[in-house]
Design a protein around this motif. Structure first.
Motif, short mmCIF file in Angstrom:
data_model
loop_
_atom_site.label_atom_id
_atom_site.label_comp_id
_atom_site.label_asym_id
_atom_site.label_seq_id
_atom_site.Cartn_x
_atom_site.Cartn_y
_atom_site.Cartn_z
N TRP A 81 0.79 -1.22 0.00
CA TRP A 81 0.00 0.00 0.00
C TRP A 81 0.83 1.28 0.00
O TRP A 81 0.28 2.38 -0.06
CB TRP A 81 -0.94 0.01 1.20
N ASP A 82 2.14 1.16 0.09
CA ASP A 82 2.96 2.36 0.22
C ASP A 82 2.84 3.29 -0.98
O ASP A 82 2.75 4.51 -0.82
CB ASP A 82 4.42 1.98 0.48
N GLU A 83 2.82 2.73 -2.18
CA GLU A 83 2.68 3.56 -3.39
C GLU A 83 1.36 4.33 -3.37
O GLU A 83 1.30 5.50 -3.72
CB GLU A 83 2.75 2.65 -4.62
N ALA A 94 -0.36 0.12 9.81
CA ALA A 94 1.02 0.39 10.23
C ALA A 94 1.37 1.88 10.12
O ALA A 94 2.52 2.25 10.34
CB ALA A 94 1.99 -0.43 9.41
N GLN A 95 0.43 2.71 9.79
CA GLN A 95 0.57 4.17 9.76
C GLN A 95 1.64 4.64 8.76
O GLN A 95 2.32 5.63 8.99
CB GLN A 95 0.87 4.70 11.16
N ILE A 101 1.69 7.23 -0.92
CA ILE A 101 2.45 8.34 -1.49
C ILE A 101 1.53 9.19 -2.37
O ILE A 101 1.53 10.42 -2.30
CB ILE A 101 3.65 7.81 -2.32
N MET A 102 0.70 8.52 -3.16
CA MET A 102 -0.24 9.22 -4.04
C MET A 102 -1.25 10.02 -3.22
O MET A 102 -1.50 11.20 -3.51
CB MET A 102 -0.94 8.21 -4.94
N ILE A 103 -1.82 9.39 -2.20
CA ILE A 103 -2.82 10.08 -1.37
C ILE A 103 -2.19 11.28 -0.66
O ILE A 103 -2.77 12.36 -0.62
CB ILE A 103 -3.46 9.09 -0.37
#
Length: 192
Positions: free
Chosen positions: A44-46, A68-69, A49-51
């Motif tokens: 979900w990291d990508e 995991a914030q 970054i977008m959000i």
């Protein structure tokens, strides 16, 4: 006789598989999975970054379903408040499937609900309640599309299977206007 016992055993295994899948479907929350979410953050990291790129610097952010914030590390000078079903010392508690919403003192500038709606059995009620928490709401939702299998969605723990039109109908029914900010994989990122 041996063949009959084998057939009965196969039938009983089939029945148990159906029973176990039905139990999974009815289960409101998969707490054991969410307690170990750190192992899945790379997925979900990508998206985070977008959000984060849509949120101006210095504003307050409530991250519902924070896990995991990881969104926090992509924000710039924002007041970040995580909210999740798994409790940590700095996390507001919520259990959306049981209509337990975070207790807040004042509205946030942004409420993030990313990759959460898919796991809800009461999606309309939750979407309708989100404006109580903030002025701007960013939701990402993996809509059901042609060629997608409901079995795959169920295996992911998803409780609903809305098409793009159906999720937008939920916004309309809740009297919330929206715009599409972008797309990430098969998810649409909405600003409400």
């Amino acid at each position: 006789m041996k063949m009959i016992k084998s057939s009965i055993k196969s039938y009983m295994n089939w029945i148990m598989d159906i029973y176990n899948n039905f139990k999974k479907l009815l289960k409101r929350n998969d707490i054991s999975r969410w307690k170990n979410v750190e192992n899945e953050t790379y997925k979900w990291d990508e998206r985070n970054i977008m959000i984060a790129s849509f949120i101006p610097e210095g504003l307050s952010v409530l991250d519902i379903g924070a896990g995991a914030q990881t969104l926090k590390r992509h924000l710039k000078g924002n007041k970040y408040v995580p909210c999740d079903i798994v409790q940590h010392p700095d996390t507001l508690y919520c259990d959306l499937n049981n209509n337990i919403f975070p207790k807040i003192i004042e509205k946030f500038d942004y409420v993030i609900c990313s990759g959460v709606i898919e796991y809800l059995i009461n999606s309309y009620e939750v979407v309708q309640k989100l404006p109580d928490f903030g002025r701007n709401i960013i939701i990402s939702y993996a809509h059901f599309y042609e060629g997608h299998k409901k079995e795959d969605r169920l295996a992911s723990g998803w409780k609903n299977h809305f098409t793009k039109k159906q999720i937008e109908e939920i916004f309309r029914k809740a009297k919330i206007s929206w715009e599409i900010l972008g797309y990430w994989n098969y998810q649409i990122i909405y600003l409400l």
